[in-house]
Design an enzyme around this catalytic site. Structure first.
Site, PDB file in Angstrom:
ATOM      1  N   HIS A  86       0.832  -1.206   0.000  1.00 35.61           N
ATOM      2  CA  HIS A  86       0.000   0.000   0.000  1.00 35.61           C
ATOM      3  C   HIS A  86       0.863   1.251   0.000  1.00 35.61           C
ATOM      4  O   HIS A  86       2.047   1.202   0.277  1.00 35.61           O
ATOM      5  CB  HIS A  86      -0.959   0.027   1.199  1.00 35.61           C
TER       6      HIS A  86
ATOM      7  N   GLU B 130      -2.727  10.668 -11.229  1.00 38.50           N
ATOM      8  CA  GLU B 130      -2.607  10.635 -12.683  1.00 38.50           C
ATOM      9  C   GLU B 130      -3.488   9.523 -13.232  1.00 38.50           C
ATOM     10  O   GLU B 130      -3.459   8.392 -12.734  1.00 38.50           O
ATOM     11  CB  GLU B 130      -1.146  10.374 -13.080  1.00 38.50           C
TER      12      GLU B 130
ATOM     13  N   GLU C 115      -3.647   3.502   1.843  1.00 38.13           N
ATOM     14  CA  GLU C 115      -3.972   3.646   3.262  1.00 38.13           C
ATOM     15  C   GLU C 115      -4.184   5.131   3.535  1.00 38.13           C
ATOM     16  O   GLU C 115      -3.285   5.947   3.335  1.00 38.13           O
ATOM     17  CB  GLU C 115      -2.824   3.138   4.128  1.00 38.13           C
TER      18      GLU C 115
ATOM     19  N   HIS D 274       2.781  11.644  -7.383  1.00 34.67           N
ATOM     20  CA  HIS D 274       1.382  11.333  -7.622  1.00 34.67           C
ATOM     21  C   HIS D 274       1.157   9.831  -7.510  1.00 34.67           C
ATOM     22  O   HIS D 274       2.097   9.051  -7.487  1.00 34.67           O
ATOM     23  CB  HIS D 274       0.942  11.819  -9.014  1.00 34.67           C
TER      24      HIS D 274
ATOM     25  N   ASN E 274      -5.087  11.519  11.462  1.00 36.67           N
ATOM     26  CA  ASN E 274      -4.693  11.844  12.829  1.00 36.67           C
ATOM     27  C   ASN E 274      -5.737  12.815  13.368  1.00 36.67           C
ATOM     28  O   ASN E 274      -5.929  13.894  12.808  1.00 36.67           O
ATOM     29  CB  ASN E 274      -3.289  12.450  12.850  1.00 36.67           C
TER      30      ASN E 274
END
Length: 132
Positions: free
Chosen positions: A5, A122, A56, A74, A60
């Protein structure tokens, strides 16, 4: 080995989840609050984490916004029709920061959109031999 991820810190989790699921068509794969650490992790993607890389989203609880910085580039998404994708993203309120068309100094067709926190995504037109 494989990529599992990419993590992005987001200011408002619900706003980001809406963008990635409703505007880009990803699925919310899992989400968990960590009250002791005052953060929430949400994983989104186009397929199961066991076989595909996902994103992910880290929220916070005490931070409303982040500076993206100069090192971030990107996320790239390949698709069969970036023109139709941009129309659909625009119709859902998404921001197109670069309209679809050939890349500068090349022939690959690309477009760029931005998520609610300003992260660039993109969109790359896949050729017939690169079908999803």
């Amino acid at each position: 080995m494989r990529i599992l991820h990419t993590m992005l810190r987001v200011g408002e989790l619900e706003r980001s989840l809406d963008f990635y699921t409703n505007v880009l068509g990803m699925q919310l794969l899992r989400r968990k609050d960590y009250p002791a650490g005052r953060f929430t992790l949400a994983f989104v993607g186009y397929g199961d984490e066991s076989s595909q890389a996902v994103i992910e989203l880290t929220h916070n609880w005490d931070t409303d916004a982040y500076e993206i910085g100069t090192g971030y580039g990107h996320i790239a998404l390949g698709m069969e029709n970036i023109y139709a994708a941009c129309d659909a993203i625009r119709a859902k309120g998404g921001k197109i920061s670069r309209e679809p068309g050939p890349m500068k100094h090349g022939t690959t067709e690309i477009a760029f959109v931005e998520d609610p926190d300003g992260y660039k995504i993109e969109l790359i037109q896949l050729k017939n031999s690169e079908k999803i």
